[in-house]
Structures are given as C-alpha cells and as structure tokens.
Design a protein around this motif. Structure first.
Motif, short mmCIF file in Angstrom:
data_model
loop_
_atom_site.label_atom_id
_atom_site.label_comp_id
_atom_site.label_asym_id
_atom_site.label_seq_id
_atom_site.Cartn_x
_atom_site.Cartn_y
_atom_site.Cartn_z
N GLY A 22 0.08 4.93 10.22
CA GLY A 22 -0.88 4.29 9.33
C GLY A 22 -0.25 3.93 8.00
N GLY A 23 -1.09 3.78 6.96
CA GLY A 23 -0.60 3.37 5.65
C GLY A 23 -1.23 2.09 5.17
N TYR A 24 -2.37 1.71 5.78
CA TYR A 24 -3.10 0.49 5.41
C TYR A 24 -2.21 -0.75 5.42
CZ TYR A 24 -8.04 1.38 4.43
OH TYR A 24 -9.40 1.60 4.57
N TRP A 25 -1.31 -0.81 6.40
CA TRP A 25 -0.44 -1.97 6.63
C TRP A 25 0.60 -2.19 5.53
CZ3 TRP A 25 -5.86 -2.67 6.78
CH2 TRP A 25 -6.42 -2.70 8.06
N LYS A 26 0.64 -1.32 4.52
CA LYS A 26 1.52 -1.58 3.37
C LYS A 26 2.39 -0.40 2.97
CE LYS A 26 -1.96 -0.28 -0.09
NZ LYS A 26 -2.74 -0.71 -1.28
N ALA A 27 2.30 0.73 3.67
CA ALA A 27 3.02 1.92 3.24
C ALA A 27 3.53 2.72 4.45
CB ALA A 27 2.11 2.82 2.38
N LEU A 28 4.44 3.63 4.18
CA LEU A 28 5.03 4.56 5.15
C LEU A 28 5.95 3.82 6.12
CD1 LEU A 28 1.92 6.82 5.89
CD2 LEU A 28 3.71 7.16 4.17
N ASP A 29 6.57 4.59 6.99
CA ASP A 29 7.36 4.03 8.09
C ASP A 29 7.24 4.97 9.28
OD1 ASP A 29 9.20 6.16 7.80
OD2 ASP A 29 10.61 4.96 6.63
N ALA A 30 7.99 4.69 10.32
CA ALA A 30 7.81 5.42 11.58
C ALA A 30 8.17 6.90 11.47
CB ALA A 30 8.63 4.77 12.68
N THR A 31 8.97 7.28 10.48
CA THR A 31 9.29 8.70 10.35
C THR A 31 8.06 9.54 10.02
OG1 THR A 31 9.85 8.51 7.99
CG2 THR A 31 11.64 8.17 9.58
N ALA A 32 7.01 8.89 9.51
CA ALA A 32 5.79 9.62 9.15
C ALA A 32 5.12 10.28 10.34
CB ALA A 32 4.79 8.69 8.45
#
Length: 272
Positions: free
Chosen positions: A75-85
């Motif tokens: 997730g991340g509202y399409w603007k945050a985080l990456d797959a490591t999350a």
C-alpha cells in the motif's frame, strides 16, 4: 458509489492514519521484521522490466519445489513505500509451503495511475510466464493492501492474468476512486471524474475473476469496510464468489500482521 459528504469529511474518512493507533510505529515494526527476514532468509531480487522500479523479491521455502505462489502489492496510497514494506509477510506464507513475491511498482506523481496499473500487471505477468524456471508450480494467488489491493484487482482484470490466478487476497482495499476527487489523496494522481470512474474496480465488470478473499480491520476507516462490502455484492451480481472477513481489533496498518489468520481459520462469510 455517489458520495454526498463534504470535502473535509471525505478527506478525514479516507485518511487511515487518523483512525489507526500508531501507524508510523506499526510501519517501522513491519520494516524491521522484513529486514530480519531478509537477513536470515535472503530473497531473490528479480527484474520484471528495464526501469529502476521494475523489481520484486521472491521468497521461496527451503527444500525442493515446485511451490505455489502468493504475489503481493504494498500500500501507500499509490505514492509511498516500496515492496520491502511487505517482505515480512513472506514468513507466514513460507510456513504454509508457499513462495511469496513482494512486487514493486512506480509511484505517483512521477507515474500516472494508468502506468502503475500497467507496471503492476507486467510484474504479475512476468511471474506467471516464468513459473517453471523459478521453481514454482503454476498455482498462483494475487493480493494487495490498501492501494495495492486496488492495483492487484485492476491487474487481475487483464485477460491474461484473470485466467491464471486462482484467488485474490485483498486487504483493506480502495475500490472506488470517485470519493477521493478533490482531496489531497487524489492530487498526486491528477484524477478527474472520467479517469476516476474508468480506474475504479467498482465501476468495472468483475465477471470471470477468481474467488475474492476480502479482509478488513475492525478499526479500518468505515469507508474501506463499506467499499469491500460493495465489492463483494458486485462480485455476487457478476457471478464471482467472495468472502468478507472483519478482523477484530485490527487497524488499517497492523492488519497485515494478522490477515493470514482469516485464511487459516476460515473466519469468512461467503458471497456468490
């Protein structure tokens, strides 16, 4: 799903951090769990395209395959985080004897929502096309959390994906973008009414999709729960089975640490 709320009310209703106990603390805890897992059980980093964002982490069980595969989008509202999350989630799937792929994708506003969907679909297709070479059985589930649930569902609507995925595991997803119009959440997406309609799963036919496992937290914003219920109802109308699970005590962020219990324990209501 028309929304008559004021802009201020819609902003609040779609802001999971305002409903959660400790969003930042939970995300930090999950990131640390992911780092620990990568140290003890290093995943294979694979490129599904040429762009810097086009990568995934493939976690495979010990021993000989082939293994079934869960593909998951963060997730991340399409603007945050990456797959490591979401790497930390691999642990419970490895214990089930499944491989787990944390799939990365580009972020807004650098990329349009159409591109996010296209790139997510490309990553899913890459794994579907390379199952045998990667020691996978060809039995594939696809899932996502929040905005990642939206991308997973939109990816699954692609004809080549729809036929190859056995089930969707969608956690606290966003399935109707129209109520986001005018909010700060929608600004990086540069949405208008036409695009919000076209890119909303609740505005699409779900006919032909595999079974939907829809999971929400008791402390998720109510709008997320209502959208999940609406998606289950639409699935039923379109001839697709769905289960809806409400996880007691969970909020929008810590639910990722418990959502697998719904699959293990069958705490679901089946529709369709």
């Amino acid at each position: 799903m028309p929304d008559t709320q004021s802009l201020e009310d819609r902003e609040y209703a779609h802001s999971p951090r305002r409903w959660a106990r400790d969003a930042e603390g939970t995300l930090a805890h999950q990131a640390e769990l992911g780092r620990a897992l990568r140290e003890t059980h290093p995943p294979q980093r694979l490129a599904y395209g040429d762009a810097d964002h086009a990568w995934l982490h493939l976690h495979r069980p010990e021993g000989d395959g082939p293994w079934p595969l869960m593909i998951f989008l963060h997730g991340g509202y399409w603007k945050a985080l990456d797959a490591t999350a979401t790497d930390f989630m691999a642990k419970s799937w490895l214990a089930r004897g499944w491989a787990f792929a944390s799939l990365n994708y580009p972020l807004a506003p650098a990329a349009t929502l159409e591109r996010l969907i296209a790139e997510s679909t490309q990553g899913v297709r890459y794994l579907l096309d390379h199952c045998e070479a990667l020691g996978l059985s060809g039995r594939v589930r696809l899932g996502g959390h929040s905005a990642g649930a939206h991308l997973a569902l939109m990816s699954s609507l692609a004809p080549e994906c729809k036929k190859a995925i056995e089930a969707l595991w969608l956690i606290s997803g966003v399935y109707d973008l129209r109520p986001l119009l005018g909010t700060s959440i929608a600004q990086p997406l540069d949405l208008d009414q036409a695009r919000a309609h076209r890119l909303s799963p609740l505005c699409q036919s779900l006919t032909g999709l595999p079974h939907l496992d829809l999971v929400h937290g008791e402390q998720d914003p109510p709008v997320f729960q209502r959208q999940g219920e609406a998606l289950a109802a639409q699935a039923e109308r379109d001839g697709v089975t769905a289960t809806v699970t409400l996880m007691p005590g969970c909020d929008h962020f810590d639910i990722l640490e418990y959502a697998g219990e719904a699959l293990d324990l069958g705490q679901t209501e089946t529709r369709g």
